[in-house]
Structures are given as structure tokens and as C-alpha cells.
Design a protein around this motif. Structure first.
Motif, mmCIF file in Angstrom:
data_model
loop_
_atom_site.group_PDB
_atom_site.id
_atom_site.type_symbol
_atom_site.label_atom_id
_atom_site.label_comp_id
_atom_site.label_asym_id
_atom_site.label_seq_id
_atom_site.Cartn_x
_atom_site.Cartn_y
_atom_site.Cartn_z
ATOM 1 N N LEU A 1 0.828 -1.203 0.000
ATOM 2 C CA LEU A 1 0.000 0.000 0.000
ATOM 3 C C LEU A 1 0.865 1.255 0.000
ATOM 4 C CD1 LEU A 1 -2.834 1.295 0.278
ATOM 5 C CD2 LEU A 1 -2.488 1.199 2.747
ATOM 6 N N MET A 2 1.900 1.274 0.832
ATOM 7 C CA MET A 2 2.771 2.446 0.921
ATOM 8 C C MET A 2 3.536 2.683 -0.383
ATOM 9 S SD MET A 2 1.970 3.764 3.682
ATOM 10 C CE MET A 2 3.125 5.111 3.685
ATOM 11 N N LEU A 3 3.817 1.635 -1.115
ATOM 12 C CA LEU A 3 4.496 1.776 -2.403
ATOM 13 C C LEU A 3 3.511 1.954 -3.561
ATOM 14 C CD1 LEU A 3 7.369 -0.829 -2.070
ATOM 15 C CD2 LEU A 3 7.526 1.663 -1.962
ATOM 16 N N ALA A 4 2.227 2.024 -3.234
ATOM 17 C CA ALA A 4 1.174 2.209 -4.244
ATOM 18 C C ALA A 4 1.323 1.195 -5.370
ATOM 19 C CB ALA A 4 1.172 3.633 -4.781
ATOM 20 N N GLY A 5 1.507 -0.054 -4.981
ATOM 21 C CA GLY A 5 1.639 -1.114 -5.971
ATOM 22 C C GLY A 5 2.889 -0.980 -6.823
ATOM 23 N N GLY A 6 3.902 -0.302 -6.315
ATOM 24 C CA GLY A 6 5.150 -0.122 -7.041
ATOM 25 C C GLY A 6 5.289 1.254 -7.660
ATOM 26 N N LYS A 7 4.176 1.954 -7.821
ATOM 27 C CA LYS A 7 4.209 3.275 -8.475
ATOM 28 C C LYS A 7 5.002 4.298 -7.667
ATOM 29 C CE LYS A 7 -0.153 2.442 -10.745
ATOM 30 N NZ LYS A 7 -0.995 1.530 -10.006
ATOM 31 N N ALA A 8 4.911 4.241 -6.346
ATOM 32 C CA ALA A 8 5.618 5.208 -5.495
ATOM 33 C C ALA A 8 7.116 4.971 -5.463
ATOM 34 C CB ALA A 8 5.043 5.181 -4.078
ATOM 35 N N ALA A 9 7.568 3.831 -5.939
ATOM 36 C CA ALA A 9 8.992 3.523 -5.938
ATOM 37 C C ALA A 9 9.682 3.932 -7.240
ATOM 38 C CB ALA A 9 9.199 2.038 -5.684
ATOM 39 N N VAL A 10 8.921 4.443 -8.191
ATOM 40 C CA VAL A 10 9.491 4.812 -9.487
ATOM 41 C C VAL A 10 10.387 6.038 -9.307
ATOM 42 C CG1 VAL A 10 8.923 5.688 -11.791
ATOM 43 C CG2 VAL A 10 7.580 3.854 -10.799
ATOM 44 N N ASP A 11 11.540 6.004 -9.946
ATOM 45 C CA ASP A 11 12.472 7.127 -9.927
ATOM 46 C C ASP A 11 11.848 8.312 -10.637
ATOM 47 O OD1 ASP A 11 14.579 8.917 -10.222
ATOM 48 O OD2 ASP A 11 16.019 7.373 -10.816
#
Length: 81
Positions: free
Chosen positions: A67-77
């Protein structure tokens, strides 16, 4: 169509995320990767083929990180967006 006429590919963005946990094989000590095991299980070492039980991880913690990474979207550079 020649390679000179093709458009460059747009880099793909993540559409999901998984957590990989590493479990040490009790036989050969290799770290065996397992994708978020939320239930007790027996796994096989991919190096020595030894089978051993693993302790599961907390499903709530896995869901929280996803959830905190928004399904990976929040980890995008941001430099790639």
C-alpha cells in the motif's frame, strides 16, 4: 520496417510489487528467495534440493508495504517520469 524507422520504446512502469524474503537453507546455507510466504510451508532449496519448513511473514505487514508503495508506483524514480 527497418530498425532506423522504429520509434524508441517507452520504458514500462511497474504495475505491481511483490516482497521477496530470503530463507537460509539449513543444509547448504544458500539464501532461498520466497515471494511473501504468508502461510507455513515447506520449500526446496534450488541449489541442494533439500526441503525445509519456513516461518511465514505477517500478511498485514506485506499489505502495508504494498500500500505504501502504491503497488510499485511510489517507488518509481522521478527522473524517469
Amino acid at each position: 520496417m527497418s530498425s532506423e524507422q522504429r520509434k524508441p520504446l517507452t520504458p514500462a512502469k511497474p504495475v505491481g510489487v511483490e516482497l521477496v524474503f530470503l530463507y537460509p537453507c539449513p543444509f547448504c546455507r544458500r539464501e532461498v528467495p520466497v515471494v511473501a510466504p504468508v502461510k507455513p510451508a515447506m520449500i526446496a532449496c534450488d541449489a541442494c534440493r533439500g526441503r525445509f519448513p519456513i516461518v511465514p511473514v505477517d500478511d498485514r505487514a506485506v499489505r502495508y508495504v504494498k500500500l505504501m508503495l502504491a503497488g510499485g508506483k511510489a517507488a518509481v524514480d522521478p527522473d524517469f517520469i
